[in-house]
Design a protein around this motif. Sequence first.
Motif, PDB file in Angstrom:
ATOM      1  N   TRP A  73      -8.785 -33.063  26.711  1.00 52.02           N
ATOM      2  CA  TRP A  73      -7.420 -33.563  26.638  1.00 52.02           C
ATOM      3  C   TRP A  73      -6.983 -33.665  25.191  1.00 52.02           C
ATOM      4  CZ3 TRP A  73      -7.015 -38.335  24.162  1.00 52.02           C
ATOM      5  CH2 TRP A  73      -8.200 -39.064  24.049  1.00 52.02           C
ATOM      6  N   LEU A  80       2.896 -28.894  22.274  1.00 55.06           N
ATOM      7  CA  LEU A  80       1.789 -29.021  23.220  1.00 55.06           C
ATOM      8  C   LEU A  80       0.506 -28.426  22.678  1.00 55.06           C
ATOM      9  CD1 LEU A  80       3.534 -28.316  26.613  1.00 55.06           C
ATOM     10  CD2 LEU A  80       2.685 -30.469  25.730  1.00 55.06           C
ATOM     11  N   LYS A 161      -4.775 -29.561  35.889  1.00 57.96           N
ATOM     12  CA  LYS A 161      -4.146 -29.700  34.577  1.00 57.96           C
ATOM     13  C   LYS A 161      -2.916 -30.579  34.738  1.00 57.96           C
ATOM     14  CE  LYS A 161      -1.682 -27.012  31.093  1.00 57.96           C
ATOM     15  NZ  LYS A 161      -1.170 -25.671  30.767  1.00 57.96           N
ATOM     16  N   GLN A 163       0.235 -32.256  32.576  1.00 52.95           N
ATOM     17  CA  GLN A 163       0.943 -32.039  31.315  1.00 52.95           C
ATOM     18  C   GLN A 163       2.150 -32.963  31.245  1.00 52.95           C
ATOM     19  OE1 GLN A 163       1.164 -27.966  29.976  1.00 52.95           O
ATOM     20  NE2 GLN A 163       3.335 -28.226  29.559  1.00 52.95           N
ATOM     21  N   GLN A 171      -1.717 -32.973  27.192  1.00 49.80           N
ATOM     22  CA  GLN A 171      -2.337 -32.313  28.333  1.00 49.80           C
ATOM     23  C   GLN A 171      -3.683 -32.959  28.613  1.00 49.80           C
ATOM     24  OE1 GLN A 171      -3.012 -28.267  27.188  1.00 49.80           O
ATOM     25  NE2 GLN A 171      -0.888 -27.657  27.449  1.00 49.80           N
TER      26      GLN A 171
END
Length: 181
Positions: A73, A80, A161, A163, A171
């Motif tokens: 993470w 991002l 995942k 986000q 993330q």
Amino acid sequence: MKKCFLFFLMLIGVTLVGCAENPALIGLKEEVQESPISKESESEKEESGNVAKPPDVQVWTDEDSTVVVLDVWCWKEVSLCSLEPNPPEEQLYGSPPLKVEPGEVFEFAISTSEIPESDHIYFPDYIELTQIRLDEEKEVEVTNRRITAPMEKGRYYYAMKLQWEGEVVGQAYYVFGINVQ
């Protein structure tokens, strides 16, 4: 004199062997260490005063639940992250999978033990779920945090995942396993 010399050599040998690193423990030290991304991410967030760690994810059916492992993470202020998840088989080694029937629906929830500055942490902007079986990957649809088990029996791994792109930017990848019986 010979006895003193032999004793001295043995003493040096024992000292050198005793100070050497135990080869049986080398792998354990590596397993205990966290990924550098996680450490950097945690310190970045603590400095900025926001979320220090991603939330926990729980997966369950009506009768059972399973372990969900936080893989990698990161948190970013500007853009991002670009993370590559680790193989779920390695992350879940020794963890029992969730036992489900073919086509059974199971659920997941997002929670945290910390008090978040924003409820946005509970509602990621993007959820991607990948099913892995025998080196084949398949994107799986998530509807209202519910997942439908495959019809074919066997062991499946999932990489999830999450986000965030709003108040929280980052993330997180999670992994868990199921066994369709």
